[in-house]
Design an enzyme around this catalytic site. Structure first.
Site, PDB file in Angstrom:
ATOM      1  N   ASN A 248      52.440 -49.255  36.439  1.00 32.83           N
ATOM      2  CA  ASN A 248      53.595 -48.852  35.635  1.00 32.83           C
ATOM      3  C   ASN A 248      54.222 -50.023  34.896  1.00 32.83           C
ATOM      4  O   ASN A 248      54.935 -49.828  33.905  1.00 32.83           O
ATOM      5  CB  ASN A 248      54.647 -48.180  36.517  1.00 32.83           C
ATOM      6  CG  ASN A 248      54.343 -46.712  36.757  1.00 32.83           C
ATOM      7  OD1 ASN A 248      53.623 -46.087  35.984  1.00 32.83           O
ATOM      8  ND2 ASN A 248      54.873 -46.168  37.828  1.00 32.83           N
ATOM      9  N   ILE A 274      52.354 -36.674  42.361  1.00 35.97           N
ATOM     10  CA  ILE A 274      52.315 -35.207  42.390  1.00 35.97           C
ATOM     11  C   ILE A 274      50.925 -34.661  42.086  1.00 35.97           C
ATOM     12  O   ILE A 274      50.558 -33.585  42.580  1.00 35.97           O
ATOM     13  CB  ILE A 274      53.341 -34.599  41.407  1.00 35.97           C
ATOM     14  CG1 ILE A 274      53.037 -35.024  39.963  1.00 35.97           C
ATOM     15  CG2 ILE A 274      54.757 -34.984  41.796  1.00 35.97           C
ATOM     16  CD1 ILE A 274      53.871 -34.300  38.926  1.00 35.97           C
ATOM     17  N   CYS A 336      61.074 -43.893  43.673  1.00 37.77           N
ATOM     18  CA  CYS A 336      59.658 -43.708  43.343  1.00 37.77           C
ATOM     19  C   CYS A 336      59.524 -44.029  41.860  1.00 37.77           C
ATOM     20  O   CYS A 336      59.908 -45.122  41.440  1.00 37.77           O
ATOM     21  CB  CYS A 336      59.185 -42.303  43.698  1.00 37.77           C
ATOM     22  SG  CYS A 336      60.247 -40.949  43.128  1.00 37.77           S
ATOM     23  N   SER A 337      59.014 -43.122  41.070  1.00 42.63           N
ATOM     24  CA  SER A 337      58.966 -43.351  39.624  1.00 42.63           C
ATOM     25  C   SER A 337      60.260 -42.877  38.967  1.00 42.63           C
ATOM     26  O   SER A 337      61.022 -43.672  38.422  1.00 42.63           O
ATOM     27  CB  SER A 337      57.758 -42.628  39.008  1.00 42.63           C
ATOM     28  OG  SER A 337      56.551 -43.187  39.486  1.00 42.63           O
ATOM     29  N   ASP A 338      60.524 -41.580  39.045  1.00 41.84           N
ATOM     30  CA  ASP A 338      61.734 -41.024  38.436  1.00 41.84           C
ATOM     31  C   ASP A 338      62.806 -40.664  39.445  1.00 41.84           C
ATOM     32  O   ASP A 338      63.907 -40.247  39.072  1.00 41.84           O
ATOM     33  CB  ASP A 338      61.380 -39.792  37.592  1.00 41.84           C
ATOM     34  CG  ASP A 338      60.529 -40.162  36.385  1.00 41.84           C
ATOM     35  OD1 ASP A 338      60.806 -41.214  35.773  1.00 41.84           O
ATOM     36  OD2 ASP A 338      59.585 -39.417  36.065  1.00 41.84           O
ATOM     37  N   TRP A 340      62.961 -38.217  41.819  1.00 39.99           N
ATOM     38  CA  TRP A 340      63.304 -36.828  42.148  1.00 39.99           C
ATOM     39  C   TRP A 340      62.228 -36.119  42.981  1.00 39.99           C
ATOM     40  O   TRP A 340      62.389 -34.959  43.335  1.00 39.99           O
ATOM     41  CB  TRP A 340      63.600 -36.006  40.900  1.00 39.99           C
ATOM     42  CG  TRP A 340      62.603 -36.111  39.783  1.00 39.99           C
ATOM     43  CD1 TRP A 340      61.243 -36.038  39.872  1.00 39.99           C
ATOM     44  CD2 TRP A 340      62.898 -36.294  38.397  1.00 39.99           C
ATOM     45  NE1 TRP A 340      60.667 -36.161  38.635  1.00 39.99           N
ATOM     46  CE2 TRP A 340      61.663 -36.319  37.702  1.00 39.99           C
ATOM     47  CE3 TRP A 340      64.077 -36.422  37.658  1.00 39.99           C
ATOM     48  CZ2 TRP A 340      61.576 -36.474  36.320  1.00 39.99           C
ATOM     49  CZ3 TRP A 340      63.990 -36.577  36.287  1.00 39.99           C
ATOM     50  CH2 TRP A 340      62.756 -36.608  35.631  1.00 39.99           C
ATOM     51  N   ASP A 341      61.141 -36.804  43.328  1.00 44.72           N
ATOM     52  CA  ASP A 341      60.104 -36.195  44.163  1.00 44.72           C
ATOM     53  C   ASP A 341      59.991 -36.913  45.512  1.00 44.72           C
ATOM     54  O   ASP A 341      60.568 -36.490  46.501  1.00 44.72           O
ATOM     55  CB  ASP A 341      58.757 -36.208  43.428  1.00 44.72           C
ATOM     56  CG  ASP A 341      58.730 -35.253  42.251  1.00 44.72           C
ATOM     57  OD1 ASP A 341      59.226 -34.124  42.398  1.00 44.72           O
ATOM     58  OD2 ASP A 341      58.215 -35.629  41.178  1.00 44.72           O
ATOM     59  N   LYS A 378      62.896 -31.214  40.441  1.00 46.43           N
ATOM     60  CA  LYS A 378      62.577 -30.256  39.380  1.00 46.43           C
ATOM     61  C   LYS A 378      61.893 -29.009  39.959  1.00 46.43           C
ATOM     62  O   LYS A 378      60.691 -28.802  39.783  1.00 46.43           O
ATOM     63  CB  LYS A 378      61.702 -30.920  38.321  1.00 46.43           C
ATOM     64  CG  LYS A 378      62.371 -32.135  37.686  1.00 46.43           C
ATOM     65  CD  LYS A 378      61.744 -32.514  36.365  1.00 46.43           C
ATOM     66  CE  LYS A 378      60.337 -33.020  36.543  1.00 46.43           C
ATOM     67  NZ  LYS A 378      59.745 -33.440  35.244  1.00 46.43           N
TER      68      LYS A 378
END
EC number: 3.1.3.95
Length: 621
Positions: A248, A274, A336-338, A340-341, A378
């Protein structure tokens, strides 16, 4: 109804997918605006909610008819044989349209009407108050304050309006940090441990690339560190594999440079993204759906899917977080990345390990509202509620529920709820029957006016909470203040009641859980009988001279006692009481209640090699 051409087809066969002799039931198939309904010749009903349908496949025509295979998000698979190809084609096209809606307003929640007035609807939505939850944690306090910086969603659209930040963090620092974080998701408080004065915070990855830095972001992390008076250093947990995080960086994102942040210790925990999780689940379902599989082949397929290894990775991350707080008194920032997971998975599971309140029925609802719904997991995209990008669908929340189930297996006395509660929640993240899980963030839910147009799931679950109570739950659960699960590989089992909950003919077994439930009911009945007997004795003591209660008297107290007549070992067991209320919530008939017969034992130790008849598969690494 414009998508429905054929509403009724007779002489349809429902195949048993695990029968080697191709057993089938013949009945009538009905298509309604919300459900697909099959009624067999014995009047047994099978209800399938359109929103539960993940895929529909029409196979090549055979001599017996046209096969129609339906895969559901709650892991039901049905195989129909429709006599006429034209009828099958009409049903197929209708289900394609009805299972993939283009807009939220067409979802079931906007037409579902449980006959409550507006006041009752509002009370249902007010059942969970996150402001009260933070007060329970002990914030605001001298170190943490409620910030109104995001009141109008101007800083971060996917965060809630009310956020808790370090008291010394000014608004310019917050705004500056948000510009340096992916999707504007800057570090905020998720959970505060009063005894340790340590915090779990969450955010997204920094936009650091290979060398970029942000003074405001560095100051915000320093403020989080200073908000802990016991330990000045803090952990930064990146839940991704290190290689993914490094990749990333090439896209201008990445992870924190320890040289730029004082008093932080960095930790990668290696939970996959995911796409890997979606692929892993698909492999697991392929193994589950294979007919005539040997035990060895099932174990091999289960291990090849990697599913249980992913569950273990999530659990290990939560354990690291909990130990950092309880052992080292250190605050932890998770991303994590965003954010939200994997961040939601680790923060919520870590909180569950630390706080026994979240292991109650009401507390678990609060935990989901706090770490999943309010912080912008999400749900709409991950659960495929609308006709969108299939690559955004992933079983992130399902993994969380499975981790909780594994904890209930290791600590059967520590949880107020049974696995039936987890299964019911999983049912409704896909059903679109209630408004809680619609949309991707709070801002989107407010724009949809869900509190005015839909109903909340939580009051319905609380109303029927007796169905979800764990009979092994100890009222002295404070003994389990902090859970310390053992994550050796053989402690992770295949969750049969999740993935085979509808396959009623697959290795039926009696449930120890159900035996305990019936024992409790029998004990209650016996206690009632004793009270009745005592009352009768008191009334007739003047007539009884020898002090012996006659057979006639016993019969007069409780003449027909099925509980006393029926042997516990042969009594039919049911995990959940079957009634119309359950049908209303689940969208399935009482006769088709999938929770019967398949509950796993809570505390029984099992050998390393176990027959599939017992519904357990161990992970081997």
């Amino acid at each position: 109804m414009e998508h429905i051409r054929t509403t009724k087809v007779e002489q349809v066969k429902l195949l048993d997918r695990f029968s080697t002799s191709n057993k089938s039931l013949t009945g009538t198939l009905y298509l309604t605006a919300t459900h697909l309904l099959f009624i067999d010749s014995h009047q047994k009903e099978t209800w399938i909610l359109h929103h539960h349908i993940a895929s529909v496949e029409k196979l090549a025509l055979t001599t017996s008819g046209c096969p129609l295979v339906i895969q559901c998000k709650n892991f039901r698979t049905v195989h129909f044989i429709v006599p006429r190809e034209r009828d099958c084609h009409d049903i197929y096209n209708s289900l394609l349209q009805l299972s993939k809606q283009a807009k939220y307003e067409d979802l079931y929640a906007f037409s579902y009407n449980p006959k409550q007035n507006d006041s009752e609807r509002l009370q249902g939505w007010q059942l969970i108050d996150l402001a009260e939850e933070y007060k329970r944690m002990g914030v605001p306090n001298s170190h943490w304050q409620l910030s109104d910086a995001n009141r109008d969603y101007k800083i971060c659209e996917t965060y809630p309006r009310e956020l808790y930040v370090p008291r010394i963090a000014s608004k310019p620092i917050i705004v500056g940090s948000s510009k340096f974080r992916s999707k504007g998701r800057f570090p905020v408080l998720s959970y505060y441990h009063q005894d340790k004065e340590a915090a779990i915070c969450r955010c997204s990855q920094p936009l650091s690339g290979f060398s970029a830095r942000c003074l405001e972001d560095e100051h915000l992390l320093q403020a989080i560190s200073k908000a802990n008076p016991v330990n000045r250093y803090m952990y930064v947990m990146d839940t991704r594999p290190k290689l993914n995080a490094m990749a990333n960086r090439a896209a201008g994102k990445g992870y924190e440079n320890e040289d730029n942040y004082s008093n932080i210790r960095f930790q990668f925990v290696g939970i996959e993204n995911i796409h890997v999780m979606r692929s892993s689940l698909q492999k697991l379902l392929e193994v589950n759906g294979t007919k005539g599989l040997s035990v060895n082949d099932f174990y091999s397929g289960l291990e090849s899917s990697g599913w249980l290894r992913h569950i273990k990775a999530v659990m290990d991350a939560a354990i690291f977080l909990a130990k950092a707080i309880t052992v080292e008194n250190a605050s932890v920032l998770v991303h994590c990345s965003d954010g939200w997971d994997r961040t939601s998975q680790v923060c919520s599971l870590g909180s569950l390990l630390l706080d026994s309140y979240y292991r109650t029925i009401k507390g678990f609802m609060v935990l989901i509202e706090k770490d999943w719904i309010s912080f912008g997991h999400k749900f709409s995209e991950r659960c495929g509620q609308l006709d969108g990008d299939p690559k955004e669908v992933s079983p992130v929340f399902t993994q969380f529920l499975e981790c909780v189930w594994h904890l209930t297996e290791q600590f059967p006395q520590a949880f107020e709820f049974s696995e039936a509660f987890l299964l019911q929640i999983h049912e409704h993240i896909h059903s679109c029957q209630f408004g809680n899980f619609l949309g991707n963030c709070q801002k989107e839910r407010e724009e949809l006016k869900l509190k005015e147009k839909t109903y909340s799931l939580w009051p319905f679950l609380l109303e029927d909470q007796k169905k979800y109570l764990n009979p092994l739950y100890s009222s002295e659960s404070h003994r389990f203040t902090v859970l310390e699960p053992n994550t050796v590989s053989f402690n992770f089992k295949f969750w049969r009641n999740m993935y085979h909950q509808f396959d009623r003919t697959l290795h039926p077994r009696q449930s120890v859980f159900n035996i305990i439930m019936n024992m409790n009911e029998q004990n209650k009945q016996l206690e009632k009988d004793i009270k009745d007997l005592e009352s009768k004795i008191k009334q007739r003591k003047n007539k009884q001279t020898d002090g012996i209660l006659t057979k006639e008297l016993l019969h007069s107290v409780h003449p027909e006692s099925p509980n006393l007549k029926t042997s516990l070992c042969f009594k039919e067991q049911t995990l959940l009481p079957v009634n119309d209320a359950l049908r209303t919530i689940e969208g399935s008939s009482p006769a088709d209640n999938r929770y019967s017969e398949y509950a796993e034992e809570f505390s029984k130790s099992e050998p390393a090699v176990v027959s599939l008849e017992y519904g357990v598969a161990r992970m081997t690494c």
